[in-house]
Design a protein around this motif. Structure first.
Motif, PDB file in Angstrom:
ATOM      1  N   PHE B  92     -67.538  49.487  -7.605  1.00  0.00           N
ATOM      2  CA  PHE B  92     -67.667  48.385  -6.647  1.00  0.00           C
ATOM      3  C   PHE B  92     -66.772  47.201  -7.012  1.00  0.00           C
ATOM      4  CE2 PHE B  92     -71.747  50.400  -5.400  1.00  0.00           C
ATOM      5  CZ  PHE B  92     -71.456  50.534  -4.053  1.00  0.00           C
ATOM      6  N   GLY B  99     -66.470  50.519   4.032  1.00  0.00           N
ATOM      7  CA  GLY B  99     -67.909  50.313   3.997  1.00  0.00           C
ATOM      8  C   GLY B  99     -68.455  49.979   2.621  1.00  0.00           C
ATOM      9  N   ASP B 100     -67.600  49.639   1.682  1.00  0.00           N
ATOM     10  CA  ASP B 100     -68.119  49.398   0.332  1.00  0.00           C
ATOM     11  C   ASP B 100     -69.046  48.178   0.272  1.00  0.00           C
ATOM     12  OD1 ASP B 100     -66.053  47.652   0.765  1.00  0.00           O
ATOM     13  OD2 ASP B 100     -65.049  47.974  -1.142  1.00  0.00           O
ATOM     14  N   HIS B 101     -68.740  47.165   1.081  1.00  0.00           N
ATOM     15  CA  HIS B 101     -69.591  45.972   1.058  1.00  0.00           C
ATOM     16  C   HIS B 101     -70.987  46.250   1.604  1.00  0.00           C
ATOM     17  CE1 HIS B 101     -68.254  42.338  -0.656  1.00  0.00           C
ATOM     18  NE2 HIS B 101     -67.041  42.428  -0.138  1.00  0.00           N
ATOM     19  N   LEU B 103     -72.447  49.119   1.652  1.00  0.00           N
ATOM     20  CA  LEU B 103     -73.131  49.978   0.693  1.00  0.00           C
ATOM     21  C   LEU B 103     -73.682  49.155  -0.468  1.00  0.00           C
ATOM     22  CD1 LEU B 103     -73.606  52.943   0.727  1.00  0.00           C
ATOM     23  CD2 LEU B 103     -71.601  53.279  -0.719  1.00  0.00           C
ATOM     24  N   THR B 105     -74.430  45.947  -0.520  1.00  0.00           N
ATOM     25  CA  THR B 105     -75.568  45.141  -0.053  1.00  0.00           C
ATOM     26  C   THR B 105     -76.815  46.009   0.106  1.00  0.00           C
ATOM     27  OG1 THR B 105     -73.975  43.787   1.143  1.00  0.00           O
ATOM     28  CG2 THR B 105     -76.275  43.474   1.706  1.00  0.00           C
ATOM     29  N   ALA B 106     -76.606  47.218   0.617  1.00  0.00           N
ATOM     30  CA  ALA B 106     -77.746  48.125   0.807  1.00  0.00           C
ATOM     31  C   ALA B 106     -78.385  48.476  -0.538  1.00  0.00           C
ATOM     32  CB  ALA B 106     -77.305  49.384   1.530  1.00  0.00           C
ATOM     33  N   ILE B 107     -77.559  48.615  -1.572  1.00  0.00           N
ATOM     34  CA  ILE B 107     -78.111  48.905  -2.901  1.00  0.00           C
ATOM     35  C   ILE B 107     -78.840  47.677  -3.448  1.00  0.00           C
ATOM     36  CG2 ILE B 107     -77.476  49.384  -5.305  1.00  0.00           C
ATOM     37  CD1 ILE B 107     -75.321  51.257  -4.275  1.00  0.00           C
ATOM     38  N   PHE B 109     -80.378  45.399  -1.944  1.00  0.00           N
ATOM     39  CA  PHE B 109     -81.659  45.179  -1.267  1.00  0.00           C
ATOM     40  C   PHE B 109     -82.807  45.825  -2.052  1.00  0.00           C
ATOM     41  CE2 PHE B 109     -84.796  46.364   2.066  1.00  0.00           C
ATOM     42  CZ  PHE B 109     -85.165  45.082   2.423  1.00  0.00           C
ATOM     43  N   GLY B 110     -82.497  46.933  -2.709  1.00  0.00           N
ATOM     44  CA  GLY B 110     -83.519  47.633  -3.484  1.00  0.00           C
ATOM     45  C   GLY B 110     -84.116  46.791  -4.596  1.00  0.00           C
ATOM     46  N   MET B 111     -83.421  45.732  -4.967  1.00  0.00           N
ATOM     47  CA  MET B 111     -83.880  44.848  -6.032  1.00  0.00           C
ATOM     48  C   MET B 111     -85.046  43.981  -5.562  1.00  0.00           C
ATOM     49  SD  MET B 111     -81.201  42.752  -8.265  1.00  0.00           S
ATOM     50  CE  MET B 111     -80.729  41.428  -7.194  1.00  0.00           C
ATOM     51  N   PRO B 148     -80.158  48.832  -8.719  1.00  0.00           N
ATOM     52  CA  PRO B 148     -79.588  47.648  -8.065  1.00  0.00           C
ATOM     53  C   PRO B 148     -79.177  46.562  -9.060  1.00  0.00           C
ATOM     54  CG  PRO B 148     -81.533  48.374  -6.886  1.00  0.00           C
ATOM     55  CD  PRO B 148     -81.455  49.205  -8.125  1.00  0.00           C
ATOM     56  N   LYS B 271     -75.788  35.577  -8.114  1.00  0.00           N
ATOM     57  CA  LYS B 271     -74.989  36.312  -7.141  1.00  0.00           C
ATOM     58  C   LYS B 271     -75.859  37.091  -6.177  1.00  0.00           C
ATOM     59  CE  LYS B 271     -70.437  36.011  -8.271  1.00  0.00           C
ATOM     60  NZ  LYS B 271     -69.187  36.572  -7.783  1.00  0.00           N
ATOM     61  N   GLY B 272     -77.179  36.940  -6.330  1.00  0.00           N
ATOM     62  CA  GLY B 272     -78.067  37.695  -5.447  1.00  0.00           C
ATOM     63  C   GLY B 272     -77.813  37.251  -4.032  1.00  0.00           C
TER      64      GLY B 272
END
Lengths: 322, 272
Positions: B92, B99-101, B103, B105-107, B109-111, B148, B271-272
């Motif tokens: 990353f 679509g890396d951004h 992806l 962000t989607a990861i 979110f799991g935090m 995450p 950075k969250g």
């Protein structure tokens, strides 16, 4: 494929190799992406589905129940108390952490001796488990001992009952529940603030240290008082830190479970109950899986509402090089 | 004159607050050192008449199996989630793809999700693969839900590595994997320290997964501590000794490696 300008691989590399490398990069993260897809998004979907079923006994029952579980919760005394408690706890907890953290950071930032020691001291509760915090503070706030022993020595005749206080102040009746501040929550908030205000201090301290001294000096030369420097120079610069802190503290408080579990449990009249505790108890002790799932969906929605703006703007900010 | 007065005020406030923050420490340490007959409610604030370490023996007897469970859990889970986080963070930070951004962000979110929202399916899943009520089951859980934060910390860490280093390696014929192994990995020691400390602390202190996924001798230390303090027959001195023991590993990490702990903390927050 059509985004060569975004590629960070050097232009000298042949296109075929670059594409192959990009595929390899994706394969690198594929296991993690799949795990997150299943364990986070798949399971959330699964939970959402359970929340629409009739699975409220020991035996799984996946017949469709529509909104019945949600309807049940929004007329349930315990869950409505939980929502009230969540709002009260979140607001007071965040405000206290921000104020105390900011005060500590400002005090420590004024070039004092022993700064490192004090900083470490205020931050150390962060390294503890909520369970440890709960076990210890439970004893300190035990109504027949702890702080009340000291209060009695000071001549207080009827010291507060702390976390077993059943009252809600001012207690305006609204439907089945009383709207107000449950006194018992205050003891829990003290414990939570003790554990996490050091964290806001660390955030604010790093924020303060990143503001160049020249800016403050310039304001002082212009005749600004220390209060004006704080109000008009430092505070605006600390806004991003404050937002980060609110998000982190907010999502901790919306899903808090361990501290309540270790310190008070649901409390008399559910004055210290929280959705996270209710969910675990109703699901795993009462076998009300569908109710539990519905509670957790509502918890997820609350957290999402809190963090979504920040999460979405995160990418944009980076692109503009904030 | 007013200046030295205000400095005196600053020190006074700070010392007062420091003393308030130390109250729980005082209570825990003093109580844990008391013999049984002294560890009573009325005696709470008094110093022990004599040092008595017997409470530690009793607490250790009850907690030690769970202490080892937690080590068996936290060490592999920390190592695995840090390794995966390093791979993800490298990609990353240094490789762009479509679509890396989204992806990433989607990861991330799991935090933030409340783990209650995945708990029922998770337990059903662990039961179906025979990992329910096992340490390996908990390891799997902590590795997955640690992804995450470890990805985030490593991505921020690798963002500071100049991309010219990787580019010149590529010109020398290094592929993505060998660039990672030969260049990135040797540079990553501080990143692994920060991530490792953060994950170890989090996993050691975790309670929700621990209490819902294990129910017997496999329980981690925090569940055992909660059971200890929830029982009526256990004396206060034993409870406090237990709390201190359960807290000791992360406290030691904090005392000796606090710098890295704080860096992990800020990396996760800013950075969250």
């Amino acid at each position: 494929m059509n985004r060569h300008e975004k590629s960070s691989a050097p232009a000298a590399l042949p296109l075929v190799r670059k594409n192959r490398e990009r595929l390899a990069a994706f394969l690198f993260i594929l296991p993690s992406v799949l795990l997150i897809a299943v364990f986070v998004y798949g399971f959330i979907g699964w939970t959402g589905w359970i929340s629409f079923t009739r699975w409220n006994t020991f035996v799984p029952d996946f017949t469709f129940a529509g909104l019945d579980n949600y309807r049940f919760l929004f007329s349930d005394f315990r869950f409505l108390s939980d929502l009230r408690n969540t709002v009260v706890f979140t607001v007071l907890f965040i405000v206290c952490c921000l104020l105390l953290g900011l005060a500590l950071a400002l005090l420590l930032d004024s070039r004092i001796r022993g700064e490192v020691w004090l900083r470490n001291l205020f931050l150390f509760p962060m390294a503890l488990s909520f369970i440890v915090t709960g076990v210890v503070w439970q004893w300190i706030f035990n109504p027949s001992t702890g702080i009340n022993l000291l209060l009695k020595k000071l001549g207080v005749e009827e010291p507060p009952l702390w976390y077993i206080h059943p009252e809600v102040i001012p207690g305006v009746q609204w439907g089945p529940i009383q709207i107000g501040v449950p006194l018992a929550l205050l003891a829990v908030i003290v414990a939570a603030v003790w554990q996490l205000s050091g964290f806001t201090m660390a955030l604010y301290l790093s924020g303060l240290r990143s503001i160049p001294e020249e800016i403050r000096e310039a304001a002082r030369v212009d005749g600004a008082s220390e209060w004006q420097v704080f109000r008009h120079v430092l505070l605006p610069q600390l806004k991003p830190v404050t937002i980060s802190a609110i998000i982190i503290l907010g999502h901790i408080s919306l899903k808090i479970f361990d501290l309540i579990y270790a310190m008070t449990g649901p409390g008399a009249g559910f004055v210290t109950d929280m959705p996270g505790v209710y969910m675990v108890e109703t699901t795993f002790k009462g076998n009300h899986y569908a109710h539990g799932a519905a509670i957790s969906v509502i918890m997820l929605l609350l957290v999402t509402l809190l963090i979504l703006p920040q999460l979405l703007s995160g990418g944009r900010k980076e692109a503009s090089g904030r | 004159m007013t200046r030295s007065l205000s400095r005196f005020g600053i020190y006074a406030i700070l010392i007062l607050l420091a003393l308030c923050f130390l109250v729980p420490v005082y209570v825990v340490v003093v109580t844990s050192l008391k013999p049984v007959h002294e560890a009573t409610l009325e005696n709470m604030w008094n110093l022990p008449s004599a040092f008595d370490l017997s409470s530690y023996g009793v607490a250790w007897e009850k907690l030690s199996p769970h202490f080892w469970n937690t080590i068996l859990l936290a060490v592999p889970a920390t190592v695995l989630s840090a390794l995966l986080g390093s791979l993800n963070g490298y990609v990353f930070a240094k490789w762009r793809f479509k679509g890396d951004h989204v992806l990433f962000t989607a990861i991330l979110f799991g935090m933030f999700i409340p783990y209650q929202s995945i708990l029922i399916p998770l337990i059903r899943f662990l039961q179906s693969i025979q990992l329910y009520n096992t340490i390996p089951g908990l390891i799997l859980v902590h590795v997955v839900y640690g992804l995450p934060i470890t990805t985030l910390i490593f991505r921020n860490f690798y963002a500071a590595v100049p991309k010219e280093i990787i580019e010149s390696a590529q010109i020398d014929g290094c592929g993505i994997w060998s660039a990672y192994r030969r260049i990135i990995l040797p540079l990553s020691v501080p990143g692994f320290v920060v991530t490792g400390i953060w994950q170890f602390t989090q996993i050691w202190n975790e309670f929700l997964f621990a209490v819902t996924i294990t129910n017997t001798t496999n329980q981690p230390i925090m569940v055992a501590l909660q059971n200890l303090s929830g029982s009526q027959i256990v004396q206060f001195n034993v409870q406090m000794a237990g709390a201190l023991m359960a807290a000791l590993p992360t406290l030691l990490v904090y005392i000796f490696l606090g710098r890295y702990f704080i860096r992990g903390l800020l990396a996760g927050a800013l950075k969250g």
